[in-house]
Design a protein around this motif. Sequence first.
Motif, PDB file in Angstrom:
ATOM      1  N   GLU A 100       0.810  -1.221   0.000  1.00  0.00           N
ATOM      2  CA  GLU A 100       0.000   0.000   0.000  1.00  0.00           C
ATOM      3  C   GLU A 100       0.844   1.272   0.000  1.00  0.00           C
ATOM      4  O   GLU A 100       0.573   2.217  -0.763  1.00  0.00           O
ATOM      5  N   TYR A 101       1.882   1.302   0.846  1.00  0.00           N
ATOM      6  CA  TYR A 101       2.558   2.572   1.096  1.00  0.00           C
ATOM      7  C   TYR A 101       3.817   2.806   0.263  1.00  0.00           C
ATOM      8  O   TYR A 101       4.255   3.953   0.147  1.00  0.00           O
ATOM      9  N   LYS A 119       2.527   4.914  -2.577  1.00  0.00           N
ATOM     10  CA  LYS A 119       2.167   6.237  -2.059  1.00  0.00           C
ATOM     11  C   LYS A 119       3.418   7.054  -1.755  1.00  0.00           C
ATOM     12  O   LYS A 119       3.465   8.265  -2.006  1.00  0.00           O
ATOM     13  N   SER A 120       4.441   6.406  -1.225  1.00  0.00           N
ATOM     14  CA  SER A 120       5.687   7.093  -0.904  1.00  0.00           C
ATOM     15  C   SER A 120       6.406   7.542  -2.171  1.00  0.00           C
ATOM     16  O   SER A 120       7.071   8.578  -2.174  1.00  0.00           O
ATOM     17  N   LYS A 159       4.919   8.575  -4.853  1.00  0.00           N
ATOM     18  CA  LYS A 159       4.206   9.762  -5.323  1.00  0.00           C
ATOM     19  C   LYS A 159       4.420  10.962  -4.404  1.00  0.00           C
ATOM     20  O   LYS A 159       4.452  12.101  -4.865  1.00  0.00           O
ATOM     21  N   GLU A 160       4.544  10.701  -3.091  1.00  0.00           N
ATOM     22  CA  GLU A 160       4.747  11.768  -2.107  1.00  0.00           C
ATOM     23  C   GLU A 160       5.938  11.401  -1.223  1.00  0.00           C
ATOM     24  O   GLU A 160       5.766  11.010  -0.070  1.00  0.00           O
ATOM     25  N   TYR A 167       3.650   8.377   5.574  1.00  0.00           N
ATOM     26  CA  TYR A 167       4.032   7.245   4.734  1.00  0.00           C
ATOM     27  C   TYR A 167       5.400   6.707   5.144  1.00  0.00           C
ATOM     28  O   TYR A 167       5.617   5.491   5.193  1.00  0.00           O
TER      29      TYR A 167
END
Length: 378
Positions: A222-223, A226-227, A229-230, A236
Motif C-alpha cells: 500500500e505505502y 504512495k511514498s 508519489k509523495e 508514509y
Amino acid sequence: MAASKEHPLSGVWKPSPLRAMHYGSDTVTNHLLSSLPSDTSKAFIITGSSLATKTPLISQIESLLGSKHHAGTFANIQQHAPIDLLDQAADAATKDPSTDTLISVGGGSPIDSAKAISYRYHEKQSKYLHHITIPTTLSAAECTAIAGYTDNTGTKVGVFHPELMPNVILYDYAFAMDTPQKLWLSTGIRALDHAVESMYHPKASEAPTKQLCLSAITQLFEYLPKSKKEPGNPDYITRLQLAAFSSLYGLGLNIGGGLGLSHSLGYALGSPYGIPHGITSCLTLASVVRLQAEKGENTQQIARILPYIGQARTGDERKDAVRVGDAIDGLLKELGLSTTLNGQNVGEDQIPKIAKLATKTEGGGLYNSVVSLLRSKL
C-alpha cells in the motif's frame, strides 16, 4: 530448534533482547540521550560519508550528545561493509576505553558494521557494546542479531549472537527524508523479501512471526507506491519504517541461517558484483516466489499472502501462489524498479558461478532451477 508445524499447529518463538523501539516525530531528539545505558556513557557514531557530508543529521546527533557523551564518529562505512573499513572503524570506536555505546546511522551497512564491531569488542573484552540504531532505509538490518560484512575475497560473511541485536531502535522520519528515492523504495522491496521468505521459513512461528509478516506485506504494497508519489510524506515514511520492522523482527532468535532462496541469491549477487541488496531483491524475489510455488511445502504459505495484497483466493493454492509472484512483479513495475542482470552489468557467463554460490551445489534439481531462473533475468 524444532521447526514450526501446520498440522497440528505448533511451534516456538524466541524473542530477541531488543529493549525499546521508538517511532514518530522528533524521536532522536526526544529519546537518544535516555537510550544511553548510563549518565556517563560515551557513544561512538558509525555511518557513511553521504549522511555525514551531504546532510546535517550526523552533526545533529553529535550536538545532542555533546562533549559529555560523544566519543567520536567514523563516517566512511561503504556498501556491503568491506572488512578493511570495518577494521578501521573498530579501531577508532574502541580507541577510547570509556566508550560503551555505538550509534549506527544509515542503512544495512552501518548497522551491520556496528554489530560486527561489538562482536569483535566482545572477543577482546568479554562484553558487548550497547547499540542504538537510527535507520535511514527500509533494509531492516536493525531487526536481527546477525552482522553481515564482506571479507577480502568479496564473500559476504555473517556472525550471530543474541547480544548483537541492537538495544534501541529510533525510527525518526526526519532521518529518512534525505534518503534517495530509489534506495528507499528498493530497500522496501528488500523488506518485502524478508516478509515473504519468512512465511515459508521452517522455524517461523505462526505468532507473532507470520502474522507480523502478513501485516508488513499489506503495508508495503500500500505505502511504497504512495511514498513514490509523495516522498516527503512523514506518515508514509513512518508506516513504511514500521512495516520494515514487522517484516523481520518477528523471527526473533528463531532465524538461524539464511531466510530463503531469494536471500541466498541476493548474497551471491550483492557483494561479488557490487549490487545493493535492495536491487538484488528486485531481481530475484518474484521469480523465486513462482519457483517456490511449485514446491508443495511452500505453496500454502505463499498463497496465504494473496488476500493481504487485495486479491481473492481461488482455492487453487499453486495458482494463487504464482499470482503472488506476479503481483510482486506488478509492484516493481509500478515503482520503476524492474531490472535485469544485464542491466546490473552481470553477463550470462556468470550464471554458473552465481548458482553455485547460492545453492552450494554444482548440479542437481535446485541448481538447474536457479540457472533457469537467472537466465530469465538476463
